[in-house]
Design a protein around this motif. Structure first.
Motif, mmCIF file in Angstrom:
data_model
loop_
_atom_site.group_PDB
_atom_site.id
_atom_site.type_symbol
_atom_site.label_atom_id
_atom_site.label_comp_id
_atom_site.label_asym_id
_atom_site.label_seq_id
_atom_site.Cartn_x
_atom_site.Cartn_y
_atom_site.Cartn_z
ATOM 1 N N UNK A 122 -0.167 0.380 -0.768
ATOM 2 C CA UNK A 122 0.539 -0.902 -0.631
ATOM 3 C C UNK A 122 1.994 -0.691 -0.212
ATOM 4 N N UNK A 123 2.678 0.239 -0.882
ATOM 5 C CA UNK A 123 4.096 0.443 -0.583
ATOM 6 C C UNK A 123 4.297 1.084 0.788
ATOM 7 N N UNK A 124 3.362 1.918 1.228
ATOM 8 C CA UNK A 124 3.469 2.514 2.556
ATOM 9 C C UNK A 124 3.290 1.466 3.642
ATOM 10 N N UNK A 125 2.332 0.564 3.454
ATOM 11 C CA UNK A 125 2.136 -0.508 4.428
ATOM 12 C C UNK A 125 3.333 -1.453 4.464
ATOM 13 N N UNK A 150 10.207 -1.112 8.475
ATOM 14 C CA UNK A 150 10.823 -0.146 9.378
ATOM 15 C C UNK A 150 10.493 -0.406 10.835
ATOM 16 N N UNK A 151 9.210 -0.680 11.138
ATOM 17 C CA UNK A 151 8.770 -0.794 12.534
ATOM 18 C C UNK A 151 8.346 -2.200 12.921
ATOM 19 N N UNK A 152 8.187 -3.085 11.937
ATOM 20 C CA UNK A 152 7.746 -4.445 12.243
ATOM 21 C C UNK A 152 6.246 -4.575 12.340
ATOM 22 N N UNK A 153 5.515 -3.460 12.210
ATOM 23 C CA UNK A 153 4.056 -3.455 12.288
ATOM 24 C C UNK A 153 3.528 -2.607 11.143
ATOM 25 N N UNK A 154 2.451 -3.087 10.498
ATOM 26 C CA UNK A 154 1.873 -2.338 9.393
ATOM 27 C C UNK A 154 1.089 -1.137 9.906
ATOM 28 N N UNK A 155 1.180 -0.057 9.177
ATOM 29 C CA UNK A 155 0.447 1.153 9.539
ATOM 30 C C UNK A 155 -1.018 1.051 9.152
ATOM 31 N N UNK A 156 -1.335 0.127 8.250
ATOM 32 C CA UNK A 156 -2.715 -0.148 7.827
ATOM 33 C C UNK A 156 -3.426 1.119 7.317
ATOM 34 N N UNK A 157 -2.770 1.837 6.444
ATOM 35 C CA UNK A 157 -3.412 3.000 5.848
ATOM 36 C C UNK A 157 -4.315 2.573 4.704
ATOM 37 N N UNK A 165 -7.300 7.627 3.377
ATOM 38 C CA UNK A 165 -6.353 8.402 4.169
ATOM 39 C C UNK A 165 -5.294 9.070 3.279
ATOM 40 N N UNK A 166 -4.826 8.374 2.263
ATOM 41 C CA UNK A 166 -3.822 8.960 1.367
ATOM 42 C C UNK A 166 -4.419 10.147 0.618
ATOM 43 N N UNK A 167 -5.665 10.021 0.180
ATOM 44 C CA UNK A 167 -6.333 11.143 -0.481
ATOM 45 C C UNK A 167 -6.501 12.322 0.479
ATOM 46 N N UNK A 168 -6.808 12.026 1.736
ATOM 47 C CA UNK A 168 -6.938 13.092 2.725
ATOM 48 C C UNK A 168 -5.607 13.795 2.964
ATOM 49 N N UNK A 169 -4.519 13.039 3.005
ATOM 50 C CA UNK A 169 -3.194 13.639 3.199
ATOM 51 C C UNK A 169 -2.858 14.573 2.044
ATOM 52 N N UNK A 223 -1.385 11.959 11.016
ATOM 53 C CA UNK A 223 -0.834 12.627 9.847
ATOM 54 C C UNK A 223 0.686 12.469 9.791
ATOM 55 N N UNK A 224 1.358 12.695 10.910
ATOM 56 C CA UNK A 224 2.807 12.569 10.938
ATOM 57 C C UNK A 224 3.248 11.122 10.829
ATOM 58 N N UNK A 225 2.453 10.201 11.332
ATOM 59 C CA UNK A 225 2.778 8.784 11.219
ATOM 60 C C UNK A 225 2.760 8.334 9.761
ATOM 61 N N UNK A 226 1.775 8.799 8.990
ATOM 62 C CA UNK A 226 1.700 8.447 7.579
ATOM 63 C C UNK A 226 2.868 9.081 6.805
ATOM 64 N N UNK A 227 3.202 10.322 7.140
ATOM 65 C CA UNK A 227 4.309 10.980 6.444
ATOM 66 C C UNK A 227 5.633 10.264 6.683
ATOM 67 N N UNK A 228 5.838 9.731 7.882
ATOM 68 C CA UNK A 228 7.108 9.064 8.185
ATOM 69 C C UNK A 228 7.274 7.761 7.429
ATOM 70 N N UNK A 229 6.184 7.163 6.998
ATOM 71 C CA UNK A 229 6.270 5.873 6.304
ATOM 72 C C UNK A 229 5.779 5.933 4.859
ATOM 73 N N UNK A 230 5.466 7.110 4.379
ATOM 74 C CA UNK A 230 4.943 7.254 3.014
ATOM 75 C C UNK A 230 5.978 6.775 1.999
ATOM 76 N N UNK A 231 5.573 5.858 1.110
ATOM 77 C CA UNK A 231 6.500 5.295 0.124
ATOM 78 C C UNK A 231 5.784 5.033 -1.191
#
Length: 262
Positions: free
Chosen positions: A124-127, A133-140, A144-148, A185-193
């Motif tokens: 929830x916090x990452x989305x 940050x970008x105006x668009x949700x990453x929709x993780x 995916x978080x478990x895979x990371x 993978x890098x996209x999720x890391x940049x927005x992980x919260x």
């Protein structure tokens, strides 16, 4: 003067040896009753050792030092036979179990600390942060978080100089590269919260340096206190390398493989 002192010490030692061989006292009469059988030259007090000179050291103590130096070092040899483990039966006080959850697999043990609700909070916090940050949700998703997290565990076992090398053609590592694409993978890391930045006041940010992880730390501590202590338990710490200057939490510990970090 040096030759006279050496001659004096030489005669002094000869006199001691002669008195020992003749078994005579200072009066010239042999008396075995005055021998102290409890005398141990290696048990002299440290104060006496510091006050006396080399000339005053008892002859028996000199022999003890010489014999210690000449002792043979033990030699260990390998034996080709089946290993018999020692008895490891626990004899301490048994602790009553406070939890009924079974730990059949490593994943089950990991989920005792990182529960599904905690993973959902990251989702929830990452989305939310991606929209801020970008105006668009990453929709993780939770998957995916478990895979990371799992990919990071594999990266800790197989170390490379950079994250991109796990997907490179020459250094590709399938347990990481086959799970998720490098860009995702890098996209999720940049927005992980872990917390909503807009919901935290500036006063809290100034007082708590870990305000972005505080909710997770509280939950991890609560889950740790629920576990029943077991006999075989190992607790260790490590330094996470970080040389940036964007935070005042960076520490320096001499002797660590990475002295700068968290």
């Amino acid at each position: 003067m040096a030759n006279s002192k050496h001659l004096f010490d030489h005669h002094k030692v000869l006199d001691i040896l002669e008195s020992i061989d003749c078994n005579e006292s200072e009066d010239g009469e042999g008396d075995d009753s005055e021998i102290d059988e409890d005398f141990r030259p290696d048990e002299l007090n440290e104060e006496e050792d510091s006050e006396c000179d080399d000339d005053d050291v008892p002859f028996a103590k000199i022999l003890t030092k010489l014999s210690t130096k000449n002792m043979e070092t033990p030699v260990f040899t390998w034996v080709n036979k089946k290993f018999k483990p020692p008895d490891s039966q626990f004899t301490g006080t048994k602790v009553a179990a406070t939890d009924n959850q079974k730990t059949d697999t490593p994943l089950g043990y990991f989920q005792r600390f990182v529960m599904e609700k905690m993973i959902e909070n990251i989702v929830n916090q990452t989305n939310v942060y991606s929209v801020q940050k970008n105006g668009v949700s990453i929709n993780t998703t939770s998957k995916e978080i478990e895979q990371v997290l799992g990919m990071y565990f594999y990266m800790g076992l197989v170390r490379m100089d950079g994250v991109r090398q796990y997907w490179a053609a020459n250094t590709r590592y399938d347990p990481v590269a086959s799970v998720m694409s490098r860009n995702r993978f890098q996209q999720i890391l940049r927005t992980l919260h872990f917390v909503d930045n807009m919901a935290v006041s500036d006063c809290t940010k100034k007082k708590d340096r870990l305000w972005k992880l505080r909710s997770w730390l509280h939950k991890m501590r609560e889950n740790s206190l629920k576990l029943t202590p077991s006999e075989h338990c190992s607790i260790n710490e490590m330094m996470c390398a970080y040389r940036g200057k964007t935070t005042s939490m960076r520490q320096y510990i001499k002797g660590k493989p990475h002295p700068w970090g968290f």
